[in-house]
Design an enzyme around this catalytic site. Structure first.
Site, PDB file in Angstrom:
ATOM      1  N   CYS A   1       0.845  -1.193   0.000  1.00  0.00           N
ATOM      2  CA  CYS A   1       0.000   0.000   0.000  1.00  0.00           C
ATOM      3  C   CYS A   1       0.880   1.243   0.000  1.00  0.00           C
ATOM      4  O   CYS A   1       1.819   1.360   0.802  1.00  0.00           O
ATOM      5  CB  CYS A   1      -0.914  -0.009   1.223  1.00  0.00           C
ATOM      6  SG  CYS A   1      -1.940   1.484   1.392  1.00  0.00           S
TER       7      CYS A   1
ATOM      8  N   CYS B   1       0.042   3.163   3.707  1.00  0.00           N
ATOM      9  CA  CYS B   1       0.413   2.657   5.034  1.00  0.00           C
ATOM     10  C   CYS B   1       1.523   1.610   4.970  1.00  0.00           C
ATOM     11  O   CYS B   1       2.032   1.206   6.015  1.00  0.00           O
ATOM     12  CB  CYS B   1      -0.812   2.079   5.746  1.00  0.00           C
ATOM     13  SG  CYS B   1      -1.417   0.514   5.051  1.00  0.00           S
TER      14      CYS B   1
ATOM     15  N   CYS C   1      -6.355  -2.913   0.705  1.00  0.00           N
ATOM     16  CA  CYS C   1      -5.318  -2.864   1.728  1.00  0.00           C
ATOM     17  C   CYS C   1      -5.916  -3.259   3.075  1.00  0.00           C
ATOM     18  O   CYS C   1      -6.764  -2.523   3.624  1.00  0.00           O
ATOM     19  CB  CYS C   1      -4.714  -1.462   1.836  1.00  0.00           C
ATOM     20  SG  CYS C   1      -3.504  -1.321   3.200  1.00  0.00           S
TER      21      CYS C   1
ATOM     22  N   CYS D   1      -5.036  -0.168   6.009  1.00  0.00           N
ATOM     23  CA  CYS D   1      -5.747   1.107   6.160  1.00  0.00           C
ATOM     24  C   CYS D   1      -7.161   1.077   5.594  1.00  0.00           C
ATOM     25  O   CYS D   1      -7.904   2.059   5.716  1.00  0.00           O
ATOM     26  CB  CYS D   1      -4.960   2.237   5.499  1.00  0.00           C
ATOM     27  SG  CYS D   1      -4.762   2.066   3.714  1.00  0.00           S
TER      28      CYS D   1
ATOM     29  N   ASP E   1      19.363   1.095 -19.644  1.00  0.00           N
ATOM     30  CA  ASP E   1      19.423  -0.076 -18.769  1.00  0.00           C
ATOM     31  C   ASP E   1      18.448  -1.123 -19.305  1.00  0.00           C
ATOM     32  O   ASP E   1      17.231  -0.942 -19.254  1.00  0.00           O
ATOM     33  CB  ASP E   1      19.051   0.324 -17.345  1.00  0.00           C
ATOM     34  CG  ASP E   1      19.116  -0.827 -16.364  1.00  0.00           C
ATOM     35  OD1 ASP E   1      19.389  -1.971 -16.796  1.00  0.00           O
ATOM     36  OD2 ASP E   1      18.882  -0.601 -15.164  1.00  0.00           O
TER      37      ASP E   1
END
EC number: 6.3.5.13
Length: 494
Positions: A226, A229, A248, A251, A375
């Site tokens: 999350c 949180c 989540c 929270c 990259d």
């Protein structure tokens, strides 16, 4: 900043208006010279215009007065912006748009230089795809009426750094959009959800298609935690990458109900069929990710004032455009061209290849130029193992990092023969002329039918497409709607 001088009276206002139009004219002269020289002229004309008129983009924002659409995010920017521009054009709007995907400040300015009309139209808009790190640089000048956020995945780490930094840049930009503007965000992506601003109008779009959910994701996912949180996210299922039905437990935040939403998604010949707000939609691409692009475009044009009736015809036959699973025929063989630039995008294209019968050859073009991202380690995060049981006869590797891609294919345990031809055009030409041993042949002609999929990074896309346009024949779908059984990547959650 606001530039009132575009409509101001007095000698100062007149002088500033002339400065803008003089910069525009100078940029157009540069554009003509570049095109005569055989260049695409996607950035330099804008550089010249902004050098001569520092308030150039702010003047554009003043001109369009809230009828600016910005599309940002990792994947889907070009397709979404092109759909928005096309649908507006089809309904009589004059549209300025960076259709070729030059999405930095200079590219946006160049699109204005080349397309802005001298005389205003009652129906006019500007539609720009914007690089995630650029949106904060243009949002205050252009003052958009709609900002679309498609999704966030790791992409070009050498340029952007960690994903959290990119999300923070976009979130900061959204916090500065005009109060009456709409932020249209992909709610199925918990990472994009984190960018939603407080105190602004926010709308979330997504899929209502439980039959397309996968109970587990075999891909390397961003956003496992999350963004508010830090608690690990819980999923009822995945559409692709980290996009899915998420919640989540820490929270209590969860995936918002989507509006607009795509429903009743099914496989159709050459693509997908589905419904949006009760409107039937037909997409020429078999990639589920393109349904999100359609939803974003639909939400944007509705926010600008188009009615359902005005988009109904366009929704019935949607083409995703240049290099987005674009189909050609060369030497009697179907050739499919697709852009890939990060693990999530490559994974979705691999799913399409997996679901497509009679694919005998896959061309993988990997470049490490600046526009591609220097990259290339991201290829090890992509799920090439998905095709190890597909029965691909040959894997062709091209580009500046062709050998790296060949090693990656070898580690993915494809039983295919691996061939390296660094020149992308020569590689595709060789693949299209190779025999398709297990493919079905056209009746009596002896010409192979086995499809060749070309998956290329950005800097080879236009070169390959231009060559295919010259040498091949573009294919078009018929209108037949088929509903075969849903593939492994589209099965119901058990």
């Amino acid at each position: 900043m606001i530039v009132p001088w575009m409509c101001a009276g007095g000698s100062a206002g007149v002088a500033r208006r002339w400065q803008f139009w003089a910069a525009l004219a100078a940029g157009r002269i540069v554009s003509r010279f570049l095109r005569v020289a055989g260049r695409k002229a996607t950035t330099l004309p804008g550089v010249v215009a902004m050098r001569l008129c520092p308030g150039f983009l702010a003047a554009v924002g003043d001109r369009f007065a809230g009828r600016v659409v910005l599309i940002t995010g990792t994947n889907g920017k070009t397709t979404t912006s092109n759909l928005v521009g096309t649908w507006l054009n089809d309904n009589g709007w004059q549209v300025v748009s960076n259709r070729l995907g030059a999405n930095l400040v200079q590219g946006i300015a160049t699109a204005v230089v080349e397309q802005l009309q001298r005389h205003r139209s009652y129906l006019e808009a500007a539609v720009f795809e914007v690089d995630e790190a650029t949106v904060e640089k243009v949002v205050e000048d252009l003052r958009p009426g709609v900002v679309v956020v498609t999704n966030f995945f790791r992409d070009q780490m050498d340029r952007y750094g960690e994903l959290d930094r990119v999300v923070d840049l976009v979130a900061g930009a959204l916090a500065r959009v005009p109060e009456g503007s709409l932020c249209l965000i992909n709610g199925d992506d918990p990472v994009a959800y984190r960018a939603a601003p407080h105190g602004r109008k926010v709308q979330f779009y997504g899929l209502e298609a439980p039959e397309w959910l996968e109970p587990r994701s075999r891909e390397v996912r961003d956003g496992k935690f999350c963004g508010f949180c830090g608690h690990p996210l819980s999923y009822a299922g995945f559409f692709y990458g980290q996009l899915g039905i998420w919640r989540c437990p820490g929270c209590g935040r969860e995936r918002p109900l989507p509006d607009p939403a795509a429903r009743h998604i099914r496989v159709a010949k050459g693509g997908l069929a589905f419904e949006v707000d009760g409107l039937p939609a037909r997409l020429d691409s078999p990639g589920l990710y393109n349904v999100y692009n359609v939803l974003a475009a639909y939400g944007a044009v509705r926010a600008l004032g188009l009615s359902q009736e005005q988009v109904q015809g366009a929704m019935a036959r949607i083409r995703t455009g240049l290099g987005r699973l674009e189909r050609f025929r060369l030497a009697g063989r179907p050739i499919v061209l697709a852009l890939v630039k990060n693990p999530a995008g490559l994974n979705e294209q691999l799913k399409v290849v997996e679901r497509t019968p009679e694919v005998t050859d896959v061309v993988l073009v990997l470049n490490d130029l600046y526009a591609d991202g220097t990259d290339v380690s991201w290829i090890w995060d992509a799920d090439l193992e998905r095709l190890k049981d597909k029965g691909i006869e040959r894997a062709w590797c091209a580009g500046t990092r062709a050998e790296d891609m060949a090693i990656r294919v070898r580690y993915a345990e494809w039983p295919a023969e691996i061939r390296v031809i660094r020149d992308p055009v020569a590689c595709v030409e060789a693949a299209s002329s190779s025999p398709a041993d297990r493919a079905v042949t056209r009746g009596g002609s002896g010409r192979p039918k086995g499809a060749v999929y070309v998956l290329t990074t950005y800097t080879s896309l236009y070169t390959l497409r231009d060559w295919l346009v010259r040498r091949g024949e573009e294919e078009h779908d018929d209108e037949t709607d088929h509903r075969p059984s849903v593939s492994r990547s589209a099965r119901s959650v058990q």
